[in-house]
Motif scaffolding. Sequence first.
Motif, PDB file in Angstrom:
ATOM      1  N   SER A 270      -3.882  -3.357   7.263  1.00 48.48           N
ATOM      2  CA  SER A 270      -3.377  -3.330   6.301  1.00 48.48           C
ATOM      3  C   SER A 270      -2.922  -4.839   5.578  1.00 48.48           C
ATOM      4  N   ARG A 279      -0.080  -6.139   2.631  1.00 52.09           N
ATOM      5  CA  ARG A 279       0.000  -5.465   1.436  1.00 52.09           C
ATOM      6  C   ARG A 279       1.455  -5.719   0.921  1.00 52.09           C
ATOM      7  N   ALA A 282       2.121  -1.695  -1.905  1.00 52.06           N
ATOM      8  CA  ALA A 282       0.073  -0.702  -2.069  1.00 52.06           C
ATOM      9  C   ALA A 282      -0.181  -0.217  -3.181  1.00 52.06           C
ATOM     10  N   THR A 283      -1.268  -0.071  -3.655  1.00 50.44           N
ATOM     11  CA  THR A 283      -2.115   0.341  -5.079  1.00 50.44           C
ATOM     12  C   THR A 283      -3.659   0.203  -4.237  1.00 50.44           C
ATOM     13  N   ALA A 284      -3.450   1.792  -5.015  1.00 55.41           N
ATOM     14  CA  ALA A 284      -4.888   2.645  -4.055  1.00 55.41           C
ATOM     15  C   ALA A 284      -5.377   2.400  -5.732  1.00 55.41           C
ATOM     16  N   VAL A 291      -7.614   0.090  -1.198  1.00 58.17           N
ATOM     17  CA  VAL A 291      -5.980  -0.005  -1.443  1.00 58.17           C
ATOM     18  C   VAL A 291      -5.653  -1.975  -1.470  1.00 58.17           C
ATOM     19  N   TYR A 294       0.218  -4.438  -5.539  1.00 59.51           N
ATOM     20  CA  TYR A 294      -0.073  -4.260  -6.752  1.00 59.51           C
ATOM     21  C   TYR A 294      -0.193  -5.392  -7.820  1.00 59.51           C
ATOM     22  N   VAL A 320      -3.562   3.348  -8.084  1.00 55.42           N
ATOM     23  CA  VAL A 320      -2.208   4.698  -8.096  1.00 55.42           C
ATOM     24  C   VAL A 320      -1.259   4.252  -7.074  1.00 55.42           C
ATOM     25  N   LYS A 321       0.240   4.002  -7.047  1.00 51.29           N
ATOM     26  CA  LYS A 321       0.906   3.127  -5.961  1.00 51.29           C
ATOM     27  C   LYS A 321       0.987   4.915  -5.215  1.00 51.29           C
ATOM     28  N   LEU A 322       1.025   3.911  -4.443  1.00 47.32           N
ATOM     29  CA  LEU A 322       1.470   4.599  -2.827  1.00 47.32           C
ATOM     30  C   LEU A 322       2.467   4.242  -1.692  1.00 47.32           C
ATOM     31  N   TYR A 323       3.132   5.871  -1.593  1.00 46.26           N
ATOM     32  CA  TYR A 323       4.399   5.289  -0.718  1.00 46.26           C
ATOM     33  C   TYR A 323       4.186   6.240   0.128  1.00 46.26           C
ATOM     34  N   SER A 324       4.860   4.452   1.759  1.00 48.21           N
ATOM     35  CA  SER A 324       4.500   5.422   3.093  1.00 48.21           C
ATOM     36  C   SER A 324       5.990   5.905   2.895  1.00 48.21           C
TER      37      SER A 324
END
Length: 327
Positions: A270, A279, A282-284, A291, A294, A320-324
């Motif tokens: 994390s 983070r 979080a952005t991959a 990851v 951003y 790429v934006k990550l959504y938890s």
Amino acid sequence: MAAVKPALQHLVKVLAESNPARYGFLWRWFDEIYVLLDLLLQQHYLARCSASFSENFYSMKRIPMGSGRQRPLATAGLPKRHHWKSLLLLVLVPYLKGKLKKLVSSLREEDEYSIHPPSSSWKRFYRAFLAAYPYVNMTWEGWFLIQQLCYILGKAEHHSPMLKLAGVRLVRLTAEDIQALEKKWAESNSSQTHSFTSRVQSALRRALGAVAVSLSTGLSVSVFFLQFLDWWYSSENQETIKSLTALPTPPPPVHLDHEPSSAVLPSLKSVCPLCRKVRVNATALATSGFVFCYRCAHGFVKAHQRCPVTGYATELQHLVKLYSPES
């Protein structure tokens, strides 16, 4: 030349992604390297054949406007003023147009993420620039379209405004032109030079001529190869490509110890590898899968054009934006 540049660009991109430490500079400076090679190539053909590389491929030559029926041979070359104007319009205008297109794309990406305050004067300026660019580009393309329509209808002597600005027009090579070009080539090959400087200059001219002839004769093969690459990487053939290129999972990327700006993977998943904190947003990176925060990823990729961990060539559109599930 429109078919040669994408093929070279794809080749350089593959090299940069396979070994970013060695070939990454070729991708970062591709436009400048290409415009230098294009300058040498167009200069050779204008001086030797009174035509650009593409025009010579189609057996055309340039003559000054107002020449009448007395057309100079292709080996005579263009007048100095027409020669330099033609060279600048052939090389500089496409380069500046490409750089402007990349600048607009970069500004649009930054505008989407709103990294400037709403009241920033710089943000207002480039938003106005982005709003005006489509109209300027439409006017530019419309100018070329109208010129081509007038040429088709017999109302203009030029199919391109660039020829009119250079003060020249295109005509077909005659039998005398072809004979003069063959004679000039034979004389340049049979001439004997004695001084060291003359020999070096002659060797450079022959090398450049050989490269130019190779490009000219291999243009059709290059076009076929480019079309094959377009088919190979098209979305319609992804399933076929996957079945043909089924390979085992590659080993984990080797850490770039020689790069002082590279990031080390933290023990906790994390934690961002760049700021070493938990983070946020979080952005991959699509190129490597790692990851980050951003802001960390955006700043690093914008400055270095690579992944902080693997060193793979990376651009801002690969974020790429990550959504938890909690969000």
